[in-house]
Structures are given as C-alpha cells and as structure tokens.
Design a protein around this motif. Sequence first.
Motif, short mmCIF file in Angstrom:
data_model
loop_
_atom_site.label_atom_id
_atom_site.label_comp_id
_atom_site.label_asym_id
_atom_site.label_seq_id
_atom_site.Cartn_x
_atom_site.Cartn_y
_atom_site.Cartn_z
N THR A 1 4.64 35.47 25.19
CA THR A 1 4.56 36.30 23.99
C THR A 1 4.02 37.69 24.36
O THR A 1 3.57 37.93 25.48
CB THR A 1 3.64 35.65 22.96
OG1 THR A 1 2.31 35.59 23.50
CG2 THR A 1 4.12 34.24 22.62
N LEU A 2 4.06 38.58 23.37
CA LEU A 2 3.51 39.91 23.57
C LEU A 2 2.02 39.83 23.89
O LEU A 2 1.51 40.57 24.73
CB LEU A 2 3.73 40.75 22.31
CG LEU A 2 3.14 42.17 22.32
CD1 LEU A 2 3.71 43.00 23.45
CD2 LEU A 2 3.37 42.85 20.97
N GLU A 3 1.32 38.94 23.26
CA GLU A 3 -0.11 38.77 23.53
C GLU A 3 -0.35 38.34 24.98
O GLU A 3 -1.27 38.80 25.63
CB GLU A 3 -0.70 37.75 22.55
CG GLU A 3 -2.20 37.59 22.68
CD GLU A 3 -2.75 36.64 21.63
OE1 GLU A 3 -3.97 36.68 21.37
OE2 GLU A 3 -1.96 35.84 21.05
N ASP A 4 0.51 37.43 25.47
CA ASP A 4 0.38 36.98 26.87
C ASP A 4 0.58 38.13 27.83
O ASP A 4 -0.16 38.27 28.82
CB ASP A 4 1.40 35.88 27.16
CG ASP A 4 1.18 34.62 26.32
OD1 ASP A 4 0.02 34.39 25.94
OD2 ASP A 4 2.16 33.91 26.04
N GLU B 1 8.08 36.33 20.93
CA GLU B 1 8.45 35.99 22.31
C GLU B 1 9.16 37.18 22.96
O GLU B 1 9.95 37.88 22.32
CB GLU B 1 9.35 34.77 22.33
CG GLU B 1 9.71 34.31 23.73
CD GLU B 1 10.54 33.04 23.73
OE1 GLU B 1 10.89 32.56 24.82
OE2 GLU B 1 10.85 32.54 22.62
N LEU B 2 8.89 37.37 24.24
CA LEU B 2 9.52 38.42 25.02
C LEU B 2 10.71 37.85 25.78
O LEU B 2 10.73 36.66 26.15
CB LEU B 2 8.52 39.05 26.00
CG LEU B 2 7.31 39.72 25.37
CD1 LEU B 2 6.39 40.27 26.45
CD2 LEU B 2 7.73 40.84 24.42
N MET B 3 11.70 38.69 26.01
CA MET B 3 12.91 38.29 26.70
C MET B 3 12.97 38.92 28.08
O MET B 3 12.28 39.90 28.38
CB MET B 3 14.14 38.70 25.88
CG MET B 3 14.10 38.28 24.42
SD MET B 3 14.08 36.47 24.22
CE MET B 3 15.72 36.07 24.80
N ASP B 4 13.81 38.34 28.92
CA ASP B 4 14.01 38.88 30.27
C ASP B 4 14.54 40.31 30.18
O ASP B 4 15.51 40.59 29.47
CB ASP B 4 15.01 37.99 31.02
CG ASP B 4 15.16 38.40 32.47
OD1 ASP B 4 14.24 39.07 33.00
OD2 ASP B 4 16.19 38.06 33.08
#
Length: 826
Positions: A324-327, A370-373
């Motif tokens: 995620t962005l937080e991660d 969620e972030l993508m590749d």
Amino acid sequence: MNRIVLTFIAALASITLLPLTVSAQGAGVSAPGAGGAATAAPTAPTLQGPSIQTTPGTDAGQRPSIRNEPAGPATGAPRGEQADRADQKALGAAPATADVNQRNEFQDFVSQSVGRALPLFGYDLFTGVPTTFAPVDRVPVTPGYVIGPGDEIVLRVWGQVDIDYRAVVDRNGAINIPKVGTFNVAGLRYQDLEGHLKTSIGRIFRNFELNVTLGALRSIQVFVVGNARRPGSYTVSSLSTLVNTLFASGGPSVSGSMRLIQLKRSDKVVTEFDLYDLLLKGDKSKDVPLLSGDVIYIPPIGRLVAISGSVNLPAIYETKGRTTLEDLIALAGGLTTTAAGQKVSVERIFERKVRKVDEFALDQSGLVRELMDGDLIRVFAISAKFDNAVTLRGNVAAPARYPWREGLRIKDVIPGKEALIVADYWVKRNLAVGSVVGAPGTPGVTGAGAPGAVGAGAAGGPGAAGAPGNLGAPGTLGGPGAAGGPGAAGVVLRNEVKRVLPELNWDYAVIERLNSNDLTPMLIPFNLGKAVLEGDPEQNVVLLPGDVITVFSQDDIQVPIARRTKFVRVEGEFRVSGLYQAQPGETLRQLVARVGGATPDAYFFGAEFTRERTRVEQQKQLDAMLDRMSQELERSTSTRITGALTSEDAANVKTQADSQRALFERLRGLKATGRIVLEIPPGTTASVGDLPDITLEDSDRIFVPSRPSTVNVLGAIYSQGAFAYRPERRLEEYLRLAGGPTRDADESSIYLIRADGSVISNRQSGWLSGGWLSGGFSGTKLLPDDTIVVPERFYRFSWTKELKDWTQIFSQFGLGIAAIKVLKGF
C-alpha cells in the motif's frame, strides 16, 4: 540506519577463526582471556610423528607426554586471498566495479519523469566490496558449529597424562591421538566436543584435566547463481553465512531481486532471505550458515515502485506481495519535516499501454490504496508562503516577519523611531571606548578632553599637534599622528567622529504587495516620517497578509543634498579648527565665517579644498587613463619590435618598454586627492571673503596653511631644494639658484605648480606670449609655496599622443608633488 547495518554486515563478511576454549573444569564455552587457558595457533599445522617422552612428576612418579609441532599448512585449511582470486579469475568473475554504474530500464523511465536519477534502494550496500572472500583471523566460533573433515582440533591435557596435540579431522570424520586412540568427531557440535573427548580419553586415563579448542577451520565451496553481480563458484570459510557470501559475490545485479534470495541445499530451499529486513529493521534471523555445495540463487527483480520528493529516502523500491501507499512511505523512511501532508501524485502505467496521473489523499482511505508495478509517487513540499505575516526589512532594528491581524497598520509594526536604529549602530558605538593593545579587559583609554569634545575645548587647543581636534582620515576626527592615535605607544584611542548610523530616508518607504486579482506586483509608497513620527492616518497604511515593508537609508536612494547630513572638516589656520555639521545649502565661505574665521597667519592662496566624490571620480579617470596608456605601449612595442632591423634594436625597444612599464606601475600607486582649485586671487592678502561660494557636501575638507616663506625647485636641476621667497625674484632666478637645468632636462616642458594647485607650463606660456625667449614664462613672478618642476627628457613613443602633457595630467588629478617624486627615479 543504513550505514549502521552496512558496517555490521561488512564485519560479518570477514568471518574466519577465533578459537574458543572449552574448559574441562568450566561449564560452557569461554573465549580466551575469560577464564580458560586457550591459545590459538596462528597457522594451520601438518602432522609430524608424535614424540612420546617421560616427564618427572611431582606427585605420582612419571607420566607420558604426547606432543606434535606445526610444520606447514594442513590439508583443508582456508586458502589466502591470492588463491581465491585465482579461482575467481579461472571462473571468469567480473571485476568488483562491474555494473555498479549501470541502471535498469525503470530507472531511466523514472529519471525522465522526475528530472533526476533515483537509486535502486539497497544496491549501494554492495558498492566497493572486495573481489574475493578473504576473511581475516580471530573471529569467534559459535557453540553450534558442526565439526567436519578438514577442521583442526587443538587438544591440551594435563594431569596423569600430558597431551599437547593438534589433530585434523580426516575424510572419515575421525581424529587420531597417538597412544590414546582414534575418535569419530564429525557431526558433533562444538559445544559437545569437549565432553565427547573427555569421555573417550577417560576410558584410558584417570585424574586429568582437558581443554579443547578449534584451530584452522575447513573451507567449503558454494555457488552463487542467478542475477548476481558476479555469479560463480566461491571457496569460503566454513563459518560463512548466506549474507557473507552475498557480499563476496557483490550482491544482486540491477536486474536481481533484493527480497527473495534463496539458499538451496540438496534440491531443497533452506531459507529465503529478504535484504530489506536487514537494511530497514536490522533483522538477520533468516541468515543461516553454509555447507559445502550450497547454492545461493538470486531471482529476477520483482515489482518496482518509485517515490520522489519530500521523503527521507527517495528511491526505487522492490515490492513483495500487496503493498500500500503507507507501506511504501514507511520503506522510504517517512515524510520529511517540510512535506505537504494532504495528498500525493501517482503516475501509473495502465495495462502496459498508457500512463495516467492520479492523486491519493494522505488520509486513512488513501494510505491503504494498493500500489501497482511501475507506479511513481511524488510527495510535494509545503508552500513557502506565510499565510498571516507581514515582513519588515531594510534600515530597521529587527528585520523580521510579524503576525498579521485585521486592521494592522505601519505604526503597529514600527511603533517608534527606536525600531529604526540598526543593530550595527550600537556595536560601533560600543567601540568608541578605546583599549590598550595587548591588554584585553583593561579599562578603555579615551582622548584628552571631555567626551564628545570636538576641536576647541580639547586638550592642546585648536590646531595643537596631536590634540583630538586634529582631523585625520576623511570623515573622521583624529587619525594617524594624533596623540594616542594608532602607532602611539601601542595605545589605540577611539577618537573618530563620523556618521555611524546610516541616515534614514524619512520621506520615502515602500510596501510591496501582490495583487490578488491578477498577481501583479504593486508598490505602495508612504512617508515614513509622517507615519511613524506624526501618526498621519493617511500615511499610516493598512497592511495585508504578505506585505513587505522596506525602509531605505539615504545611501540606498540618493536624496537632495539639502536633506543630507554633512560633516565638514575645517583644519589649519582657523580660529576654531574642528569637525562641523554644515547647514542645508551652506557654502564654504559661510561655514568658515560661522565658525569664527581665520587667524592672521592664514595663507588662503595655498588653501586645499578636497571632496570625496571628486576623489572617487578622479581615481576612476586616472586608472582608465593608465590602462589605455599601458595598452598603447604594448601595441607600440610590438610594432617597433616587428620593424626592428637588428636584434640589438629589438633589445633596446624591449628595454625601453620595460622602463615605461615600471613607470606605469609606479604611477598606479598614486592616489587622487580630490582637490578642487579654489581660484583665490594670488598674493598674501586674500581673506575669508575671497573663498568661493561652493555648496558643501559630506566629507568635504578645507585646510588653510600658515603663510610659507619658501619656493621649491624640483626635477632635472643640479640642486633640488627649497629657496627663500623674495617678492622680486622671477622664475629664472630660482632656476639659477638651483644650478640651472641639467643636460637631460626637457627645458621646453618646465612647469610651475602654484600653491593653490593650478599649473602654468612653459609650453602654455610660449603659445600664449612668445615662449622662453620672449621672457613670458621665465619672467613669471612666483608666490610663496610655489613649486618649479624641470622634467627629464623622455623617449617619444607613439603613445605620447595619448599622454599629451604631464602638466595637464598632474593638474587635472591634483597629484602635484607626489607625482614628481614618483618620476624622480626615471
């Protein structure tokens, strides 16, 4: 954190051997110096035939002694760096710096978007590692270390039997102790080795003590494959772990994963190591010891996301699983202090076809997205704008930003005139108290007379040598030569009187404001004096957030001369010499009359009136003239050397040019005086009324000497000096008294410098009245303090057109006798 982990790992990468002592009497494992009597052999021994001897005992007759001595490297001992480097070369390993500066495709992609290259996180950890794994000595052996073929065991036994023996575990996993037997030790842990040997030897002997340590350890061969920076076969210490060997191989390449490194043994994955755990958390729990034949596999790099802007570690990160962005912000060390905390920009590749821009809010809902590749996150910094501030700057006591409130006005920010006194004023005022050089902390030494006494009233009286009334440097009271001045018995007196505080421009100050409608800058001028001193509501402007108030001094923006404070120095034959403040529009004649006039000995024809502004302009013109003359000399010299018929002629040209260059350098040392010729009527009867009505400026100086009684004759004559003034004597008579011109004199260029600074030349007189033979110049009547100058004949270059006439130059720049002294050496 990164650097601490890097230092820790670099230490681990050098693991080899530091013997531990397992004492038969102690419980557990101890290092040398911790109670045991262990000693480590510096090199691995080979086995010679054991020597058995009988040593007399002190209590039980005789006891057997078994010893062996080291004679060379043991089979299976770790090899040196040179041998390892040879293995690497044979395997075709790349140099240590290979692909360090390489970038993968995603890095180039990101740099095109953000305008700078972002690093792959963690890959710089492996920069500069050694080309081979060459561990150093003296690293502790862990209690769980498994004994295997090639390890050296150092055995010491004393008591009923005396054994000092080094045994190497053979290929069958056993050691042979002469006269004792063969014992299988392979597979034992180091912590169990002592008990095992004590039990085995106890079957033969009684009443003994035993100490077991490890000497040289075996080497093992492992393989690093996949996307490694330097894949290949590595011979490493048996103490090596997965992390150690990664350093030996240079770590993953730019296309290799940092997060899924596998250790394979017998076709099974023993562990998966994530280097991010080590770098970000210091977690090395999944690092395991290596065995011979182990394979370290580095898979291709996983999904990548980049983060730039106001984060602590902007970089490209490899993600694992759902991220995620937080991660990602946590991986990047969090937001910086100046990061804007509302939202971030996300550049995303959709379906490997197009790029789009999105915004994620930095709230609970946005942080869990969620972030993508291939995502690129930009974190922006907060704006530099102050939302509720007005700025005060310029000639003020405390330039700063002040909080804005509704209805805030100029008077609120500048409450009084004290707020307009710059801090430097008090610093300089504090220096007014003098001090004794070399005696810090001693009471200040002040000039004679009451504090603030100027001129009259000071000890010594007006014009007294060394009195505080004597004026020194321009714009100051006192100076070199004054009593107690610099250089007098090591005492420095703070006796300067000058403007310390830049004068405020009370008529003009300005507010800079940004027009909120069309964002154009606006200037709102106001009268500072009326706003601050009088409280005029028209000038006491209402302020808005973002306003910048600038207060100017009279040095920042030139004001009419009548509004400027002017300090004028009056020196010499005046009734009250001193430093005076001129009134607006006051002239030289009016000031001299106001301060009491001159003494009966005043010689007004020789008065020197200098002005700082004139001096600056004269110096600029003098420097420019000398620059032009130097350039013309170089051009003329080059032309004459080119046209010289012989080498001797060329050498003469160079010699003459060097002489002229030296002259120019000496002339550059001359400084313009800023003297203004007052054109006072010649003679000794001039008075205050003959002074011109010149409007005074700041730093003006008037000096009136006492009536002189000599005439000076200088230059190319036989006897330079001063001669008594006689009213009836003419110029030619003074030349005759000085012996007349020499052979090298340029008689056509003789000139006369009058006491008032004006110049009369022979050429000028000849053009006007018939020259030397007509009696015009030679019959000139001289006045006291006049100076006759007879110049030497100079070689005439083409640049004499630029030079024109030395007389004109000296008179124009007020150089006078100083220039003659410079020329005397030529």
